[in-house]
Design a protein around this motif. Sequence first.
Motif, PDB file in Angstrom:
ATOM      1  N   THR A 102      27.564-130.067  54.250  1.00  0.00           N
ATOM      2  CA  THR A 102      27.853-130.893  55.478  1.00  0.00           C
ATOM      3  C   THR A 102      27.504-130.096  56.818  1.00  0.00           C
ATOM      4  O   THR A 102      27.384-130.968  57.880  1.00  0.00           O
ATOM      5  N   ASP A 103      27.791-128.768  56.700  1.00  0.00           N
ATOM      6  CA  ASP A 103      27.757-128.251  58.098  1.00  0.00           C
ATOM      7  C   ASP A 103      27.402-126.847  57.660  1.00  0.00           C
ATOM      8  O   ASP A 103      27.985-126.107  56.803  1.00  0.00           O
ATOM      9  N   ILE A 104      26.829-126.008  58.768  1.00  0.00           N
ATOM     10  CA  ILE A 104      26.358-124.622  58.336  1.00  0.00           C
ATOM     11  C   ILE A 104      26.486-124.146  60.040  1.00  0.00           C
ATOM     12  O   ILE A 104      25.874-124.626  61.065  1.00  0.00           O
ATOM     13  N   ALA A 105      27.468-123.095  60.231  1.00  0.00           N
ATOM     14  CA  ALA A 105      27.935-122.793  61.577  1.00  0.00           C
ATOM     15  C   ALA A 105      26.944-121.596  61.818  1.00  0.00           C
ATOM     16  O   ALA A 105      26.778-120.439  60.756  1.00  0.00           O
ATOM     17  N   LEU A 106      26.279-121.378  62.860  1.00  0.00           N
ATOM     18  CA  LEU A 106      25.643-120.348  63.343  1.00  0.00           C
ATOM     19  C   LEU A 106      25.997-119.506  64.677  1.00  0.00           C
ATOM     20  O   LEU A 106      26.293-120.287  65.558  1.00  0.00           O
ATOM     21  N   MET A 107      25.777-118.344  64.502  1.00  0.00           N
ATOM     22  CA  MET A 107      26.228-117.536  65.836  1.00  0.00           C
ATOM     23  C   MET A 107      24.946-117.237  66.369  1.00  0.00           C
ATOM     24  O   MET A 107      23.893-116.637  66.024  1.00  0.00           O
ATOM     25  N   THR A 108      24.722-117.025  67.766  1.00  0.00           N
ATOM     26  CA  THR A 108      23.776-116.854  68.601  1.00  0.00           C
ATOM     27  C   THR A 108      24.225-116.066  69.882  1.00  0.00           C
ATOM     28  O   THR A 108      25.381-116.484  70.374  1.00  0.00           O
ATOM     29  N   GLN A 109      23.426-115.204  70.203  1.00  0.00           N
ATOM     30  CA  GLN A 109      23.583-114.507  71.736  1.00  0.00           C
ATOM     31  C   GLN A 109      23.008-115.371  72.690  1.00  0.00           C
ATOM     32  O   GLN A 109      23.490-114.929  73.872  1.00  0.00           O
ATOM     33  N   ASN A 110      22.159-116.504  72.527  1.00  0.00           N
ATOM     34  CA  ASN A 110      21.499-117.080  73.758  1.00  0.00           C
ATOM     35  C   ASN A 110      21.606-118.494  73.286  1.00  0.00           C
ATOM     36  O   ASN A 110      20.440-119.072  72.753  1.00  0.00           O
ATOM     37  N   LYS A 111      22.661-119.311  73.350  1.00  0.00           N
ATOM     38  CA  LYS A 111      22.958-120.682  73.004  1.00  0.00           C
ATOM     39  C   LYS A 111      21.747-121.621  73.482  1.00  0.00           C
ATOM     40  O   LYS A 111      21.345-122.438  72.865  1.00  0.00           O
TER      41      LYS A 111
END
Length: 241
Positions: A170-179
């Motif tokens: 249902t969800d995949i969490a992604l981290m980014t340095q430049n949202k």
Amino acid sequence: MKLQWDHIIHYIHDLSSFQFPEDLLQLHEGGRHEALGTYNDLSYTDLSYIEFIDVFDQNILKQAAASEEQRLSFAATLERTDYTEGWKRLCFRTDNIEALNDHFISCGLSTIGPSKMSRTKSDGTVVSWQLLYIDDDRQDRELPFFIQWGDDDVKRTEQLESMFQSVNITDIALMTQNKDQFIQNWIDWFNADYKDGQLLIPDGPTFTLFEGDQESIESITLSGIEHPSMEIRGATYHFHA
């Protein structure tokens, strides 16, 4: 041209002896990518799935990763990330990979592919597909890649539905340095929608974004299983009933 959620890759060392904890997910033997030196097990929700991948020959993989055609492949990702276990790549499927390639080029992107791939299943049958990669050296993350299966969704459902589970990602969490840039890229490149901190692709999970100090897949959430969150071989799994 449709773009839909297809699968996520979890690298596991010594996959042949791996069993998902408490059998919360069913794993089915996939096959070998002979030209890449990798093999996989698959856990289907519907036509989408989690791909658990490992390497049977690092020399083959190393040679493939050094080639122009495969340097951005899912297999080359294992080499680039020093064979650390955990989440590696996202994949979306399309019904017209040539049109998708034209779309990316119209966005000013370079691409590799479409390239034809296949794997041989344990029963000797061959599964075929085409893959497409975005070649963008401005990105610090492993970008999603794109697949068009040799068979259409109707035929694939007939072939695979016995392995479908009453579970959904249902969800995949992604981290980014430049949202902000990340969001704009997905809107421009993948025709994604953005609402309330989440990116949306048709018929798939939401993608929740967090700004942080790295570019990474942080976790997935599965519905249909009541269980505390688990860290499994470098990858975080959340569950809800």
